[in-house]
Design a protein around this motif. Sequence first.
Motif, PDB file in Angstrom:
ATOM      1  N   LEU A 185       0.815  -1.215   0.000  1.00  0.00           N
ATOM      2  CA  LEU A 185       0.000   0.000   0.000  1.00  0.00           C
ATOM      3  C   LEU A 185       0.851   1.268   0.000  1.00  0.00           C
ATOM      4  O   LEU A 185       0.350   2.346  -0.295  1.00  0.00           O
ATOM      5  N   ASN A 186       2.102   1.141   0.366  1.00  0.00           N
ATOM      6  CA  ASN A 186       2.991   2.305   0.413  1.00  0.00           C
ATOM      7  C   ASN A 186       4.191   2.016  -0.486  1.00  0.00           C
ATOM      8  O   ASN A 186       5.213   1.479  -0.053  1.00  0.00           O
ATOM      9  N   GLU A 187       4.025   2.378  -1.750  1.00  0.00           N
ATOM     10  CA  GLU A 187       4.967   2.001  -2.798  1.00  0.00           C
ATOM     11  C   GLU A 187       6.410   2.353  -2.458  1.00  0.00           C
ATOM     12  O   GLU A 187       6.713   3.490  -2.090  1.00  0.00           O
ATOM     13  N   GLY A 188       7.294   1.383  -2.641  1.00  0.00           N
ATOM     14  CA  GLY A 188       8.716   1.641  -2.441  1.00  0.00           C
ATOM     15  C   GLY A 188       9.127   1.696  -0.986  1.00  0.00           C
ATOM     16  O   GLY A 188      10.279   1.985  -0.676  1.00  0.00           O
ATOM     17  N   GLN A 189       8.189   1.428  -0.089  1.00  0.00           N
ATOM     18  CA  GLN A 189       8.503   1.511   1.340  1.00  0.00           C
ATOM     19  C   GLN A 189       8.464   0.132   1.992  1.00  0.00           C
ATOM     20  O   GLN A 189       7.852  -0.798   1.465  1.00  0.00           O
ATOM     21  N   PHE A 190       9.122   0.035   3.108  1.00  0.00           N
ATOM     22  CA  PHE A 190       9.270  -1.243   3.794  1.00  0.00           C
ATOM     23  C   PHE A 190       9.008  -1.084   5.286  1.00  0.00           C
ATOM     24  O   PHE A 190       9.358  -0.077   5.883  1.00  0.00           O
ATOM     25  N   TYR A 191       8.382  -2.116   5.846  1.00  0.00           N
ATOM     26  CA  TYR A 191       8.410  -2.289   7.291  1.00  0.00           C
ATOM     27  C   TYR A 191       9.679  -3.064   7.643  1.00  0.00           C
ATOM     28  O   TYR A 191      10.326  -3.647   6.769  1.00  0.00           O
TER      29      TYR A 191
ATOM     30  N   ILE B 562       5.880   6.328  14.486  1.00  0.00           N
ATOM     31  CA  ILE B 562       7.275   6.066  14.102  1.00  0.00           C
ATOM     32  C   ILE B 562       7.483   6.328  12.620  1.00  0.00           C
ATOM     33  O   ILE B 562       8.601   6.217  12.123  1.00  0.00           O
ATOM     34  N   ASP B 563       6.408   6.642  11.898  1.00  0.00           N
ATOM     35  CA  ASP B 563       6.478   6.886  10.462  1.00  0.00           C
ATOM     36  C   ASP B 563       6.990   5.648   9.714  1.00  0.00           C
ATOM     37  O   ASP B 563       8.013   5.687   9.022  1.00  0.00           O
ATOM     38  N   ALA B 564       6.257   4.574   9.858  1.00  0.00           N
ATOM     39  CA  ALA B 564       6.560   3.336   9.133  1.00  0.00           C
ATOM     40  C   ALA B 564       5.322   2.939   8.328  1.00  0.00           C
ATOM     41  O   ALA B 564       4.211   3.247   8.742  1.00  0.00           O
ATOM     42  N   PRO B 565       5.478   2.264   7.185  1.00  0.00           N
ATOM     43  CA  PRO B 565       6.745   1.861   6.569  1.00  0.00           C
ATOM     44  C   PRO B 565       7.521   3.073   6.050  1.00  0.00           C
ATOM     45  O   PRO B 565       6.992   4.169   5.984  1.00  0.00           O
ATOM     46  N   ALA B 566       8.783   2.828   5.690  1.00  0.00           N
ATOM     47  CA  ALA B 566       9.636   3.901   5.211  1.00  0.00           C
ATOM     48  C   ALA B 566      10.577   3.346   4.144  1.00  0.00           C
ATOM     49  O   ALA B 566      10.676   2.128   3.969  1.00  0.00           O
ATOM     50  N   GLU B 567      11.236   4.263   3.455  1.00  0.00           N
ATOM     51  CA  GLU B 567      12.234   3.808   2.495  1.00  0.00           C
ATOM     52  C   GLU B 567      13.404   3.170   3.234  1.00  0.00           C
ATOM     53  O   GLU B 567      13.681   3.507   4.371  1.00  0.00           O
ATOM     54  N   ILE B 568      14.055   2.236   2.559  1.00  0.00           N
ATOM     55  CA  ILE B 568      15.229   1.634   3.200  1.00  0.00           C
ATOM     56  C   ILE B 568      16.465   1.971   2.382  1.00  0.00           C
ATOM     57  O   ILE B 568      16.379   2.458   1.257  1.00  0.00           O
ATOM     58  N   ASP B 569      17.585   1.691   2.969  1.00  0.00           N
ATOM     59  CA  ASP B 569      18.867   1.969   2.369  1.00  0.00           C
ATOM     60  C   ASP B 569      19.044   1.146   1.089  1.00  0.00           C
ATOM     61  O   ASP B 569      18.750  -0.044   1.077  1.00  0.00           O
ATOM     62  N   PRO B 570      19.516   1.763  -0.009  1.00  0.00           N
ATOM     63  CA  PRO B 570      19.729   0.982  -1.240  1.00  0.00           C
ATOM     64  C   PRO B 570      20.631  -0.236  -1.004  1.00  0.00           C
ATOM     65  O   PRO B 570      20.445  -1.273  -1.639  1.00  0.00           O
ATOM     66  N   ALA B 571      21.575  -0.091  -0.070  1.00  0.00           N
ATOM     67  CA  ALA B 571      22.465  -1.221   0.208  1.00  0.00           C
ATOM     68  C   ALA B 571      21.692  -2.407   0.778  1.00  0.00           C
ATOM     69  O   ALA B 571      22.001  -3.563   0.495  1.00  0.00           O
ATOM     70  N   LEU B 573      18.564  -3.150   0.084  1.00  0.00           N
ATOM     71  CA  LEU B 573      17.871  -3.757  -1.054  1.00  0.00           C
ATOM     72  C   LEU B 573      18.807  -4.649  -1.845  1.00  0.00           C
ATOM     73  O   LEU B 573      18.446  -5.755  -2.257  1.00  0.00           O
ATOM     74  N   GLU B 574      20.015  -4.155  -2.034  1.00  0.00           N
ATOM     75  CA  GLU B 574      20.977  -4.896  -2.838  1.00  0.00           C
ATOM     76  C   GLU B 574      21.325  -6.227  -2.163  1.00  0.00           C
ATOM     77  O   GLU B 574      21.368  -7.267  -2.829  1.00  0.00           O
ATOM     78  N   GLU B 575      21.541  -6.159  -0.860  1.00  0.00           N
ATOM     79  CA  GLU B 575      21.834  -7.391  -0.121  1.00  0.00           C
ATOM     80  C   GLU B 575      20.709  -8.408  -0.258  1.00  0.00           C
ATOM     81  O   GLU B 575      20.929  -9.611  -0.140  1.00  0.00           O
ATOM     82  N   LEU B 576      19.498  -7.888  -0.457  1.00  0.00           N
ATOM     83  CA  LEU B 576      18.341  -8.780  -0.563  1.00  0.00           C
ATOM     84  C   LEU B 576      18.082  -9.202  -2.005  1.00  0.00           C
ATOM     85  O   LEU B 576      17.086  -9.863  -2.289  1.00  0.00           O
ATOM     86  N   HIS B 577      18.968  -8.779  -2.903  1.00  0.00           N
ATOM     87  CA  HIS B 577      18.851  -9.157  -4.319  1.00  0.00           C
ATOM     88  C   HIS B 577      17.561  -8.618  -4.920  1.00  0.00           C
ATOM     89  O   HIS B 577      16.877  -9.295  -5.683  1.00  0.00           O
ATOM     90  N   LEU B 578      17.221  -7.380  -4.543  1.00  0.00           N
ATOM     91  CA  LEU B 578      15.966  -6.795  -5.004  1.00  0.00           C
ATOM     92  C   LEU B 578      16.197  -5.419  -5.621  1.00  0.00           C
ATOM     93  O   LEU B 578      17.168  -4.738  -5.299  1.00  0.00           O
ATOM     94  N   ALA B 579      15.308  -5.050  -6.502  1.00  0.00           N
ATOM     95  CA  ALA B 579      15.291  -3.694  -7.044  1.00  0.00           C
ATOM     96  C   ALA B 579      13.866  -3.172  -6.969  1.00  0.00           C
ATOM     97  O   ALA B 579      12.901  -3.939  -7.074  1.00  0.00           O
ATOM     98  N   LEU B 580      13.737  -1.864  -6.761  1.00  0.00           N
ATOM     99  CA  LEU B 580      12.403  -1.258  -6.775  1.00  0.00           C
ATOM    100  C   LEU B 580      11.909  -1.180  -8.200  1.00  0.00           C
ATOM    101  O   LEU B 580      12.674  -0.954  -9.132  1.00  0.00           O
ATOM    102  N   ARG B 581      10.618  -1.360  -8.377  1.00  0.00           N
ATOM    103  CA  ARG B 581      10.000  -1.190  -9.694  1.00  0.00           C
ATOM    104  C   ARG B 581       8.841  -0.224  -9.492  1.00  0.00           C
ATOM    105  O   ARG B 581       7.733  -0.636  -9.124  1.00  0.00           O
ATOM    106  N   LEU B 582       9.136   1.050  -9.643  1.00  0.00           N
ATOM    107  CA  LEU B 582       8.117   2.058  -9.272  1.00  0.00           C
ATOM    108  C   LEU B 582       7.444   2.664 -10.507  1.00  0.00           C
ATOM    109  O   LEU B 582       7.855   2.444 -11.618  1.00  0.00           O
TER     110      LEU B 582
END
Lengths: 582, 582
Positions: A185-191, B562-571, B573-582
């Motif tokens: 529901l919150n694109e590009g965001q993570f818990y 706490i303002d979650a969910p939130a963006e995470i560090d690109p590093a 994402l990389e460790e998780l073998h993932l890329a955003l597709r926005l």
Amino acid sequence: MYRSHTCGELNESHLGQTVQLAGWAHKVRDKGFVVWIDLRDRYGITQLVFDQDRSEAGLLEQARSTGREFVVQATGTVVERASKNPKLPTGSIEILVTSLKVLNPSLTPPFTVEDETDGGEELRMKYRYLDIRRNPVKSKLLFRARVALEVRNYLSGKGFVEIETPYLIKSTPEGARDFVVPSRLNEGQFYALPQSPQTFKQLLMVGGMDKYFQLVKCFRDEDLRADRQPEFTQIDCEMAFVEQEDILNTFEGLTSHLLKTINGVETGPFPRMTYDEAVSRYGSDKPDIRFGMEFGDLTSLAQHRDFGVFNQAGLVVGIAVPGAAEYTRKEVDALVDWVKRPQVGASGMVYVRCLGDGTYKSSVDKFYTSEDLAQWAEATQARPGDLICILSGETESTRTRLGMLRMEMGQRLGLRKADQFAPLWVIDFPLLEFDPESGRYHAMHHPFTAPKPGQLQMLESDPAAVRANAYDLVLNGNEIGGGSIRIHDKQTQAVMFRHLGFTEEQARNQFGFLMDAFQFGAPPHGGIAFGLDRLVAILGGQESIRDFIAFPKNNNGRDVMIDAPAEIDPAQLEELHLALRL
Amino acid sequence: MYRSHTCGELNESHLGQTVQLAGWAHKVRDKGFVVWIDLRDRYGITQLVFDQDRSEAGLLEQARSTGREFVVQATGTVVERASKNPKLPTGSIEILVTSLKVLNPSLTPPFTVEDETDGGEELRMKYRYLDIRRNPVKSKLLFRARVALEVRNYLSGKGFVEIETPYLIKSTPEGARDFVVPSRLNEGQFYALPQSPQTFKQLLMVGGMDKYFQLVKCFRDEDLRADRQPEFTQIDCEMAFVEQEDILNTFEGLTSHLLKTINGVETGPFPRMTYDEAVSRYGSDKPDIRFGMEFGDLTSLAQHRDFGVFNQAGLVVGIAVPGAAEYTRKEVDALVDWVKRPQVGASGMVYVRCLGDGTYKSSVDKFYTSEDLAQWAEATQARPGDLICILSGETESTRTRLGMLRMEMGQRLGLRKADQFAPLWVIDFPLLEFDPESGRYHAMHHPFTAPKPGQLQMLESDPAAVRANAYDLVLNGNEIGGGSIRIHDKQTQAVMFRHLGFTEEQARNQFGFLMDAFQFGAPPHGGIAFGLDRLVAILGGQESIRDFIAFPKNNNGRDVMIDAPAEIDPAQLEELHLALRL
């Protein structure tokens, strides 16, 4: 209802009664004219009997064809056994069966459902549901539940409130790696899944909840070591309006209560030892004090002779291993090899045999006199018959290595007795520890731990010297709990973040909510968290936590039974706005 | 220790004692010559007094400058109050303060920390730690903890074992959407967070654990509706060697126990109603039976006159709304508008006023005689003064709509009393329900529910008619628990998966471990799961669950504090073998 009784409760007081039991065919013994089935359920084993004289012919045949682990329902009469088994609570009786029904057959199980099984670790994990039928696993799960309930009732009785904190929170790079959960529901965001409910329990204190606890799952995406799980359970606790002394007393109370009610062991007041003392006496901040072998500092005694190795060392330190003077040369060499293994990392070991006649024989006889060696023996409290093992080198790592040797010898000599419990508090931990890899100081507990009153300024001048009201509860050489008095004002927290290398923006971004909260009347507070898996294992007299967890993961973080993690549907990935990058 | 007593415990028996309290300055009243501070903590409020005659001048000044929500520590003597407050447990005494210390000041809070606050929902959520200081929220969290502990002790006393099942499991497309967790160690693979521990609890039954329960967080990535949370807590239970009757009795026992110990309400045996009966009498499978307004089927009475609307309908059905005959035309029109709202979806409503003189006045007077209307009144059990509201159309949707109207009128007329508790079992649920969107049958409970004995074959011929030993526990119009007897053999489970549209490979892939387990002696078993958030809210006499959750998420699944969910560090994402597709 499929049964009138369980397989654990019938005895001579039930003789003559018609009963119905249901369970698993544990063992089928066929003597031709008589067939016995050991029927097993969670509560025990009851013997079913079928014989030529008393049973219908068809029934005997049916009993005979019952396979191992078949689920059956049996109706019959409680009769006295000819040969009683006094080891079994139900061992005086058996059931003369009048009707037997197979509720569900079973394939031959891949390993035997016995206390001592023929199944290896991997097979047991794949068929964990069969493994759980085995007494050793079943009893550990029952034990865990009993401990958890006891913890809950004890703490609730002391006015603690169990409050559930959220599992879908926010990722913070500080500490170990987070597991993250993409938000659809919150694109590009993570818990993120919590590594602990640390900030939430502090907010509950700001919220006036006063005494909080929670048995809660926590998650760490670490490279797994043996006996470490990506998800684990904490007894998480926090109190407001308290000082360290209050927390130590409260949770010493909990631990004593568990040792008493669960293990029947009465403990006196727990010893307390500073971190510095623990490290210099035992080479560990979680010493196993069930046995001695305390460190003897030999530096001043051993230096300034002709032995260069000692002269160059920051520390020369030894332990007296009881009764090991009679080790053969080969055995002693094996010990030297042991300390030289990469996991320990010593470059060598000096030893002194304390002979029965009061003389000494050492590996450094050409450098030291008998009088020297006698002084060493005194410093390590060695008695005739002991072997003094001595390591030297840089202070901290030498202590760690000798601490490992001490634990190894304690283990080999049977001094780490499973039914003996030696709790202690290790207090006055350093606030920070230096991480050679990043070249920075890290929080030893976490960034919310308060420096000791008046030591905040030392963060600039001598960061390594700053101590905290931080404490670990140690039981039998394991850290079973750890905590601290927290920072409760925004300014101190900001200083702390700065010293840990956070920019102001990073601190604001990640912990702004907490620093805001500190501005609205945060009470002084502190807490502790226990590792439930470990605590339960130790109370159960075991080293490994794995069988105290119903469905553990293996060392690659996999659940081999359900085969997770697994690939997911591309449509799911798309909904989450994600693509694989392999 | 910062205090000798809490702010809730001092009374006349403590007069003359020197005490120390710590808490929040709830209110400061300055009369010039005397200043009072209401000091608040989790346990209550105690009045501090400072006056010209008895207090040092500096102290009076200090009291005067204490702001709202400051955290203070006060030492003083317990004295009798001049004007007592009998509503407060501490209302007979006050503390004549000799020393006052500000432990932490506070900014002016963004809303008042009062029972009736001036803070809106969003502000309260952002500063949830302040909201929790308010009695209405605090007491709900304490209440929840009490209920949870009572549940645990009750079930443990009945031989149930709390066993923790894993949170990092495998994604299964059946049911609602999973939250997934990318695995770093297993490239391209994901864990899923459990929607419920369903398969694990069944495996525990296969493992012989017999009676399992767990208070456990569950996760569903659904588009959120008001009062639904992405993470929620279940009381998850399962038993082996039982039939439906055993489960109903056991959990009726639990529910009665809670109603008695928590609410002081004695309940007789819970009524039982089949799904079909509930739907035809109340238009709902979770009827609120605290009030009547049962459905009267008017189809045969109302058809075959000249009123085309009724003649074309599959069902004509009405309820008698007590005392509503005197509604004005405008009020009745508003009711008609209400049922025509898209959320309800009726195309219109026919009504009959049952007048005090025994005559009738309806919106269809030109089609029906007084005798017709009298029959309708009899069928709906209408009495003089009632308003009969009648809907017609396709059977199922018409029932649902009238059920909604019934609940609305129950609410408006104050018939849904918070302190009244009307539990019932709804049983014999259909095994499957047709989903018009996918054009397929779905499992009404879940794919592990067993069809009633002998009805497996009907899955081919008449799937909608197949019933299950599936049951809901309904309390005051809410489903608080639901469960079923499960399939426990591989063949039936395979048939079931086939009928739900699984290919053999999909079934194997996702649930192979369960079907394997069924081959190794699975006992007959069944269970139930309660929604703890909802249960606690209802026992607490509330409709909304939100304040029974310490840190709830908003309708977008966000934690605004706490303002979650939130963006995470690109590093990361990389460790998780993932890329955003926005």
